[in-house]
Design a protein around this motif. Sequence first.
Motif, PDB file in Angstrom:
ATOM      1  N   PHE A 679     -35.885  12.358  69.637  1.00  0.00           N
ATOM      2  CA  PHE A 679     -35.276  11.539  70.640  1.00  0.00           C
ATOM      3  C   PHE A 679     -35.935   9.997  70.442  1.00  0.00           C
ATOM      4  O   PHE A 679     -35.234   8.879  70.339  1.00  0.00           O
ATOM      5  CB  PHE A 679     -35.554  12.051  71.940  1.00  0.00           C
ATOM      6  CG  PHE A 679     -35.071  11.146  73.068  1.00  0.00           C
ATOM      7  CD1 PHE A 679     -35.742  10.118  74.080  1.00  0.00           C
ATOM      8  CD2 PHE A 679     -33.483  11.117  73.068  1.00  0.00           C
ATOM      9  CE1 PHE A 679     -35.230   9.528  74.695  1.00  0.00           C
ATOM     10  CE2 PHE A 679     -32.847  10.277  74.144  1.00  0.00           C
ATOM     11  CZ  PHE A 679     -33.612   9.354  74.934  1.00  0.00           C
ATOM     12  N   VAL A 680     -37.215  10.107  70.094  1.00  0.00           N
ATOM     13  CA  VAL A 680     -37.956   8.692  70.166  1.00  0.00           C
ATOM     14  C   VAL A 680     -37.261   7.954  69.013  1.00  0.00           C
ATOM     15  O   VAL A 680     -37.387   6.808  68.594  1.00  0.00           O
ATOM     16  CB  VAL A 680     -39.552   8.710  70.379  1.00  0.00           C
ATOM     17  CG1 VAL A 680     -39.706   9.076  71.925  1.00  0.00           C
ATOM     18  CG2 VAL A 680     -40.200   9.525  69.329  1.00  0.00           C
ATOM     19  N   VAL A 681     -37.347   8.681  67.789  1.00  0.00           N
ATOM     20  CA  VAL A 681     -36.923   8.224  66.460  1.00  0.00           C
ATOM     21  C   VAL A 681     -35.634   7.656  66.716  1.00  0.00           C
ATOM     22  O   VAL A 681     -35.153   6.540  66.140  1.00  0.00           O
ATOM     23  CB  VAL A 681     -36.975   9.202  65.362  1.00  0.00           C
ATOM     24  CG1 VAL A 681     -36.335   8.694  64.022  1.00  0.00           C
ATOM     25  CG2 VAL A 681     -38.570   9.471  65.015  1.00  0.00           C
ATOM     26  N   PHE A 682     -34.739   8.352  67.383  1.00  0.00           N
ATOM     27  CA  PHE A 682     -33.242   7.925  67.768  1.00  0.00           C
ATOM     28  C   PHE A 682     -33.015   6.538  68.522  1.00  0.00           C
ATOM     29  O   PHE A 682     -32.516   5.594  68.484  1.00  0.00           O
ATOM     30  CB  PHE A 682     -32.457   9.069  68.595  1.00  0.00           C
ATOM     31  CG  PHE A 682     -31.282   8.688  68.824  1.00  0.00           C
ATOM     32  CD1 PHE A 682     -31.062   8.400  70.365  1.00  0.00           C
ATOM     33  CD2 PHE A 682     -30.127   8.641  68.047  1.00  0.00           C
ATOM     34  CE1 PHE A 682     -29.915   8.017  70.800  1.00  0.00           C
ATOM     35  CE2 PHE A 682     -28.830   7.960  68.950  1.00  0.00           C
ATOM     36  CZ  PHE A 682     -28.767   7.832  69.931  1.00  0.00           C
ATOM     37  N   CYS A 683     -34.034   6.636  69.360  1.00  0.00           N
ATOM     38  CA  CYS A 683     -34.172   5.374  70.420  1.00  0.00           C
ATOM     39  C   CYS A 683     -34.566   4.283  69.601  1.00  0.00           C
ATOM     40  O   CYS A 683     -34.001   3.257  69.755  1.00  0.00           O
ATOM     41  CB  CYS A 683     -35.236   5.635  71.558  1.00  0.00           C
ATOM     42  SG  CYS A 683     -34.590   6.765  72.633  1.00  0.00           S
ATOM     43  N   PHE A 684     -35.389   4.278  68.597  1.00  0.00           N
ATOM     44  CA  PHE A 684     -35.918   3.284  67.827  1.00  0.00           C
ATOM     45  C   PHE A 684     -34.825   2.726  67.142  1.00  0.00           C
ATOM     46  O   PHE A 684     -34.552   1.477  66.738  1.00  0.00           O
ATOM     47  CB  PHE A 684     -37.282   3.633  67.193  1.00  0.00           C
ATOM     48  CG  PHE A 684     -37.972   2.452  66.224  1.00  0.00           C
ATOM     49  CD1 PHE A 684     -37.469   2.686  64.784  1.00  0.00           C
ATOM     50  CD2 PHE A 684     -38.405   1.589  66.840  1.00  0.00           C
ATOM     51  CE1 PHE A 684     -37.988   1.458  64.037  1.00  0.00           C
ATOM     52  CE2 PHE A 684     -39.005   0.376  66.101  1.00  0.00           C
ATOM     53  CZ  PHE A 684     -38.705   0.456  64.595  1.00  0.00           C
TER      54      PHE A 684
END
Length: 735
Positions: A679-684
Motif C-alpha cells: 500500500f505505501v509503495v502504491f501511495c508513493f
Amino acid sequence: MMQRPPLRPEEYSLKETSPHLGGAAAGDKLTTTYDLVEQMQYLYVRVVKAKELPNKDITGSCDPYVEVKLGNYKGQTRHFEKKNNPEWNQVFAFSKERIQSSVVEIVVKDKDLVKDDFIGRVIFDLNEVPKRVPPDSPLAPQWEGELMLAVWMGTQADEAFPEAWHSDAASVPSDGLASIRSKVYLTPKLWYLRVNVIEAQDLIPNDKTRFPEVYVKAMLGNQVLRTRVFARRTLNPMWNEDLMFVAAEPFEEHLILSVEDRVAPGKDEVIGRTIISLQHVPRRLDHRLLTSQWYNLEKHVIIDGEHKKETKFSSRIHLRICLEGGYHVLDESTHYSSDLRPTAKPLWKPSIGILELGILTAQGLLPMKTKDGRGTTDAYCVAKYGQKWVRTRTIIDSFTPKWNEQYTWEVYDPCTVITIGVFDNCHLNGGEKANGARDTRIGKKMGEVQLAVRFTCSSLLNMMHLYSQPLLPKMHYVHPLSVIQVDNLRRQATNIVSTRLGRAEPPLRKEIVEYMLDVDSHMWSMRKSKANFFRIMGVLSPLIAVAKWFDQICLWRNPLTTILIHVLFVILVLYPELILPTIFLYLFLIGVWYYRWRPRQPPHMDTRLSHAETAHPDELDEEFDTFPTSRPPDIVRMRYDRLRSVAGRIQTVVGDLATQGERLQSLLSWRDPRATALFVVFCFIAAIVLYVTPFRVVVFLAGLYVLRHPRFRHRMPSVPLNFFRRLPARTDSML
C-alpha cells in the motif's frame, strides 16, 4: 477444592519465553525438524514376539504376556490364550526424568487365575542402551533367548512415540489407553451437492378425482430439503429450484427424492420416489451447465405392513444433479477460516510455505474434576488448520502439563487462522463409565499455553500476488450462494465433520469439533456485544479526534497551526491538482512513520479486547447458558430465546462493520507487513503519477471508469476489493 486466584489484567497479555528448544533446521529452508519444542528423552522398549514358550498350565497350554519394569513403573502387554508363539509388537516409553533404576527388566509370564507363572526374564543395563536420533533408520529388534525385542534411548520425535504406552499413563486402564495418545486426523473431503429440480411428468395421485398439490422432498442422510408446493391444475408440475446439500467422501448415503401430494394440512402422500447413488453423479469444476436427466419414479405401497414396489408406474422427474468442485465448503467461522481452497484438487494453487507449531506446555490450569477427593486435570491440546487436525497426548493429573510435540501444515493462503484449544480428558476409564461424559474446555476457564510458531515462506512473489486474488474460489462470485444457504450448509458440514471425526480411534469428540469450528459464534452474548461496540468506537475515535482538532483550528486555539492550515488551504484552492498527490504522500509518510511502532508479536486472543476481564458473573452465566435457555419459567424462556436470536444478528452486523473499519486502519499499521508495504509503495507511485498528470484528466478518466458500459464490467471482484478483503482485522483476536 482450592482455586487459583484470578489473574491481574497485565497477566492476560502475550508473553515471550525462552525455553530450551531443539537444534536449528538444516539443509533446505522448507526442511522441518523437531526443533520448536524442548527435547524430551525416553527409554523405549519394543516387545515384538516370542517363540517356543514352554507350557505352564495343567492343561498343557500357555497364556503368555510380557511385563516391562523400570523402578516403580510397570507396563504390561496384552495376553494371548493358548499360544506358544505370540506376537505383541507393543512399544513402552519411560520418561528419562522419572527413571529411578539403573536397569530395565522384561519378564515373560503365563496368565493364571490365582498367580501368574514365571517363564523368563531379560535385564538391560541402562548405561549400555544405544541412543537413536531421528531420522536415523529404526533400531532393528533382536532375539534375546526366546524373546524378540529392541531397547533404545530416543526423543518424542521418534516414530514409535505416538503409539507407545507411556509411564505417565500407568494408572489408566488398558481400555482407556487409546484416548490418551497423540493423533493426527483429516477432515473428510466435503462437496456441495446441487440438485436442480426442474419438472415432473404424468403424476398420478391416489385420488384421481383431483389435481395434486405436489412438492419434491430430497433427503441425504439427515439433511432434508423441500421445493415449494406446485398448486396449479396440471399433472406435469414445474419447479426449477436448486436444493443444496453437503456430501462427504467416501459417500455413504444415497440421495432420496420423493414427489409428495399435499392432500390436507399436515397430511402428505408419496406419489413416487427415486434413489440416486452419489458415486455416479457428475462433478462440475466451473459454472458450465450440465446435461439434465429424466429419472423414473417408483411407487411404494404398503401391503401387510411391508413396503412393496409397484413396477407399473410411468411417472418421471426431470433433474440436473452435480457435485460442485469449484466451491470451498465452509465448515468454519468466516472470521477463523484456515482453508479457502476449492474442493476439486485440480483447482488448487501451489502452496506458499510451511507452518510449524510446537505445543510446549500449559500453566495455571484449574481442577476440572474430582478424583479420590481431590481436584485433578487430564489436559490435552487440539490444533486445527486446513484439513488437518492434531491432538496431543493426554498428560495425566497435572496442572502444568508438558507436551513438547511438533506438527506441520502446508499453507496456501497467508490470510488464514490456526485454531488451538486445551481440553480436559473425561474418557480415561473407558467402557460404560465414560459414556455420556463430555471433555471440558479448559481455555474458557483459566490458564495459559506456551507455543512456538514458525512460518517458512517458499515464494514471496506468490504470496504478494495472492493479495490481488479473490479470497474465495471463483464459483462463490460467479454463482453465489445466499446467506441463508451458507449458514444452513455450514451447519450440515459441521455435523458431518464432527460425526466422521467422532468415529476415529481415538475419537475426536463432537463437543471438541464444534468448539474448534466455533459453532455457537452466532449466539447472543452481552460480553461480545460490548466488545464489538467498543471496537467500533475504537475505529471511529480517529475521526472524532480529527473533528476535535479541526474545531480547535477554527477556534484559533493554536494561532501558528491555524495560519499554516490557511496557507495550505489557499495553495490547494489555487492548485487543485496538488490535492490527491498531497493526500497520498501524507498517507505514505504516515505509513513509514508508523513502521517504528509496528506490532512485534503475532496476533493472539486478547482478553481485554474481548471484555473477558470485566464480565459480570451474570453475563457469563448468560453466555454459558444452553440454547434454548434452561432458565424458568416458560414465558421467560420464549422471550429470552427470541431476544438472543435477534440480538445475535445485530451482534454479527456490528462485528462486520467493525471489521471493515479495522481493515482500513490496518492499511498503515504494519500488522500485515506485506499488505502495508504494497500500500505505501502504491501511495508513493500514485503521488508521483497524480502529480505529473493534469487533475482534469484524472477526473475525466475516473468518471469514464465509474460510468463504463456493463460490457466492460466483470463479475469477479476488482483488485482493490480483493486487496481490502485480505487486510487483517481484529476478529482473529476475539475470544
